[in-house]
Design a protein around this motif. Structure first.
Motif, mmCIF file in Angstrom:
data_model
loop_
_atom_site.group_PDB
_atom_site.id
_atom_site.type_symbol
_atom_site.label_atom_id
_atom_site.label_comp_id
_atom_site.label_asym_id
_atom_site.label_seq_id
_atom_site.Cartn_x
_atom_site.Cartn_y
_atom_site.Cartn_z
ATOM 1 N N PRO A 58 1.958 -7.660 -13.496
ATOM 2 C CA PRO A 58 1.698 -6.290 -13.934
ATOM 3 C C PRO A 58 0.464 -6.228 -14.825
ATOM 4 N N ALA A 59 -0.094 -5.034 -14.953
ATOM 5 C CA ALA A 59 -1.202 -4.827 -15.890
ATOM 6 C C ALA A 59 -0.727 -5.210 -17.291
ATOM 7 N N PRO A 60 -1.631 -5.742 -18.123
ATOM 8 C CA PRO A 60 -3.083 -5.784 -17.948
ATOM 9 C C PRO A 60 -3.616 -7.106 -17.398
ATOM 10 N N PHE A 61 -2.750 -7.976 -16.873
ATOM 11 C CA PHE A 61 -3.209 -9.287 -16.411
ATOM 12 C C PHE A 61 -3.750 -9.219 -14.983
ATOM 13 N N SER A 62 -4.931 -9.798 -14.757
ATOM 14 C CA SER A 62 -5.498 -10.006 -13.418
ATOM 15 C C SER A 62 -5.518 -8.737 -12.569
ATOM 16 N N THR A 63 -5.718 -7.583 -13.202
ATOM 17 C CA THR A 63 -5.549 -6.302 -12.524
ATOM 18 C C THR A 63 -6.443 -6.157 -11.296
ATOM 19 N N GLY A 64 -7.724 -6.517 -11.394
ATOM 20 C CA GLY A 64 -8.636 -6.360 -10.264
ATOM 21 C C GLY A 64 -8.215 -7.176 -9.066
ATOM 22 N N TRP A 65 -7.824 -8.424 -9.270
ATOM 23 C CA TRP A 65 -7.391 -9.274 -8.165
ATOM 24 C C TRP A 65 -6.098 -8.739 -7.542
ATOM 25 N N VAL A 66 -5.175 -8.283 -8.382
ATOM 26 C CA VAL A 66 -3.913 -7.747 -7.859
ATOM 27 C C VAL A 66 -4.176 -6.510 -7.000
ATOM 28 N N GLN A 67 -5.087 -5.653 -7.440
ATOM 29 C CA GLN A 67 -5.442 -4.487 -6.628
ATOM 30 C C GLN A 67 -6.033 -4.920 -5.291
ATOM 31 N N ASN A 68 -6.866 -5.951 -5.306
ATOM 32 C CA ASN A 68 -7.427 -6.467 -4.049
ATOM 33 C C ASN A 68 -6.330 -6.956 -3.107
ATOM 34 N N ILE A 69 -5.351 -7.653 -3.651
ATOM 35 C CA ILE A 69 -4.286 -8.200 -2.817
ATOM 36 C C ILE A 69 -3.510 -7.068 -2.140
ATOM 37 N N ARG A 70 -3.252 -5.994 -2.863
ATOM 38 C CA ARG A 70 -2.610 -4.832 -2.221
ATOM 39 C C ARG A 70 -3.514 -4.249 -1.136
ATOM 40 N N THR A 71 -4.818 -4.237 -1.383
ATOM 41 C CA THR A 71 -5.762 -3.738 -0.379
ATOM 42 C C THR A 71 -5.715 -4.604 0.873
ATOM 43 N N PHE A 72 -5.735 -5.927 0.711
ATOM 44 C CA PHE A 72 -5.632 -6.836 1.857
ATOM 45 C C PHE A 72 -4.334 -6.584 2.630
ATOM 46 N N ALA A 73 -3.217 -6.469 1.900
ATOM 47 C CA ALA A 73 -1.918 -6.292 2.552
ATOM 48 C C ALA A 73 -1.864 -4.972 3.312
ATOM 49 N N ARG A 74 -2.376 -3.900 2.688
ATOM 50 C CA ARG A 74 -2.294 -2.577 3.332
ATOM 51 C C ARG A 74 -3.271 -2.441 4.487
ATOM 52 N N ALA A 75 -4.331 -3.253 4.482
ATOM 53 C CA ALA A 75 -5.248 -3.285 5.628
ATOM 54 C C ALA A 75 -4.740 -4.223 6.722
ATOM 55 N N LYS A 76 -3.608 -4.866 6.473
ATOM 56 C CA LYS A 76 -3.004 -5.841 7.391
ATOM 57 C C LYS A 76 -3.946 -7.022 7.660
ATOM 58 N N TRP A 77 -4.808 -7.289 6.681
ATOM 59 C CA TRP A 77 -5.776 -8.369 6.829
ATOM 60 C C TRP A 77 -5.096 -9.733 6.843
ATOM 61 N N TYR A 78 -4.008 -9.855 6.092
ATOM 62 C CA TYR A 78 -3.322 -11.143 6.033
ATOM 63 C C TYR A 78 -2.579 -11.467 7.328
ATOM 64 N N ASP A 79 -2.315 -10.464 8.157
ATOM 65 C CA ASP A 79 -1.565 -10.706 9.390
ATOM 66 C C ASP A 79 -2.339 -11.645 10.305
ATOM 67 N N GLY A 80 -1.710 -12.727 10.711
ATOM 68 C CA GLY A 80 -2.341 -13.662 11.631
ATOM 69 C C GLY A 80 -3.112 -14.789 10.979
ATOM 70 N N ILE A 81 -3.204 -14.815 9.639
ATOM 71 C CA ILE A 81 -3.836 -15.955 8.977
ATOM 72 C C ILE A 81 -2.842 -17.114 8.950
ATOM 73 N N THR A 82 -3.220 -18.229 8.361
ATOM 74 C CA THR A 82 -2.349 -19.405 8.388
ATOM 75 C C THR A 82 -2.339 -20.125 7.046
ATOM 76 N N VAL A 83 -1.339 -20.974 6.887
ATOM 77 C CA VAL A 83 -1.349 -21.943 5.795
ATOM 78 C C VAL A 83 -2.318 -23.046 6.197
ATOM 79 N N ASN A 84 -3.338 -23.270 5.387
ATOM 80 C CA ASN A 84 -4.426 -24.180 5.748
ATOM 81 C C ASN A 84 -4.458 -25.460 4.929
ATOM 82 N N ARG A 85 -3.710 -25.481 3.839
ATOM 83 C CA ARG A 85 -3.803 -26.612 2.920
ATOM 84 C C ARG A 85 -2.445 -26.858 2.283
ATOM 85 N N VAL A 86 -1.978 -28.084 2.344
ATOM 86 C CA VAL A 86 -0.765 -28.479 1.632
ATOM 87 C C VAL A 86 -1.050 -29.821 0.986
#
Length: 340
Positions: free
Chosen positions: A77-105
């Motif tokens: 929650p705000a006030p921590f990392s607010t800009g990045w958290v907003q970006n993550i919601r933007t990625f999710a709502r644009a469905k950008w994460y759909d079809g990506i993969t786990v690339n590193r373990v």
């Protein structure tokens, strides 16, 4: 807002309480409760609902036996990392994460996911186009200014007397000196590092961070990782932390390790990549499909007893109470609600 969060910090002490000398006429001592038993006994009013807007539902491809796999993420929650958290919601709502993969373990370190062709030392393909409207953050935003100012000398002295000085007035007796900064505490349910004039989230198990390149790059949220090993606290203040996994961690921590640099999967290990079918903000899902979670209020009496029990195990298995605990060894209890 910052001061409000600071005043919500747990007000508890982790010192082992003094015990009077027992004699033959003393009643038999009662067995101490375990941390889990203390949490189980918490009153309903001590649990705080996590807003659906702060939850992400990440659906992985089914496991080799066909079983579904879902990971629930709580965003900071705000006030921590607010800009990045907003970006993550933007990625999710644009469905950008759909079809990506786990690339590193990387064993005892992190699991990382994103576009396999984005900033991947083993990739040769074209990167996925980023959605519009993303924010660009500065390195200074890894931390927040404290609502009070102290000289370095005064802060150093304060860390030796937590509970009777200006630091404890804001941060509570849970505040303690910390080798990765001036000190650490728990604020509004999150592990936080502090020094004379700044505060920041810390890398505990299950925390989620934003992958980035070399400075001055701060990452957009296109690549995310979670900690699956010993807390890599040396990353604090060097990378943005944006949340934590509250359910389904086993689906990530058990994935096959990569043999490439830093645990990335090599070209020969393409089949080891776990596809991510979708990532959705929980509030965007139909009401019946929205997961519901809550966390134990960290300013309450139950959390005080829970944290003391984590630092001083007195339940039957233990012989010698440790007398203290690293901030990452006092994980904030999170649970599904009865209707979640």
């Amino acid at each position: 807002m910052i001061k409000h969060l600071l005043l919500a910090a747990a007000t508890l002490s982790l010192a082992t309480p003094a015990h009077s000398q027992e004699n033959a006429s003393s009643p038999a001592p009662q067995l101490a409760l375990s941390p889990n038993a203390i949490v189980d006994a918490a009153a309903p009013g001590e649990w705080i609902t996590i807003p659906a807007e702060d939850l992400l539902v990440m659906t992985l491809a089914p496991d080799p036996d066909g079983n579904p796999r879902s990971v629930i993420i709580q965003l900071m929650p705000a006030p921590f990392s607010t800009g990045w958290v907003q970006n993550i919601r933007t990625f999710a709502r644009a469905k950008w994460y759909d079809g990506i993969t786990v690339n590193r373990v990387q064993d005892n370190y992190v699991v990382q996911w994103g576009d396999p062709n984005y900033d991947n030392p083993e990739a040769e393909g074209e990167a996925k186009a980023l959605p519009d409207g993303l924010k660009v953050m500065e390195e200074s935003q890894y931390t927040l200014r404290q609502p009070f100012a102290m000289s370095e000398a005064a802060f150093s002295a304060a860390t030796k007397q937590a509970g009777t000085n200006a630091v404890a007035e804001f941060l509570g007796p849970l505040f303690r000196a910390d080798p990765y900064g001036g000190g650490s505490t728990i604020i509004a349910g999150w592990p936080i590092g502090v020094d004379a004039d700044e505060m920041w989230p810390v890398h505990c198990y299950g925390m989620i961070g934003v992958g980035r390149g070399y400075s001055p790059d701060t990452g957009s949220g296109a690549e995310l990782y979670t900690v699956i090993g010993h807390a890599p606290r040396h990353l604090d203040r060097n990378i943005a932390l944006v949340g934590r996994i509250v359910e389904g961690m086993e689906h990530l921590s058990s994935l096959p390790r990569g043999s490439g640099a830093l645990g990335f999967y090599t070209a020969d290990e393409f089949d080891k990549r776990t596809p991510i079918q979708s990532v959705r903000v929980a509030s965007d899902l139909p009401a019946a499909d929205q997961p519901a979670f809550e966390y134990l209020a960290t300013e309450g009496e139950t959390f005080a007893r829970y944290a003391d029990a984590r630092a001083n195990r007195r339940d039957p298995f233990f012989i010698v109470p440790a007398g203290g605990a690293d901030i990452c060894n006092i994980p904030v209890p999170v649970r599904r609600t009865p209707n979640g």
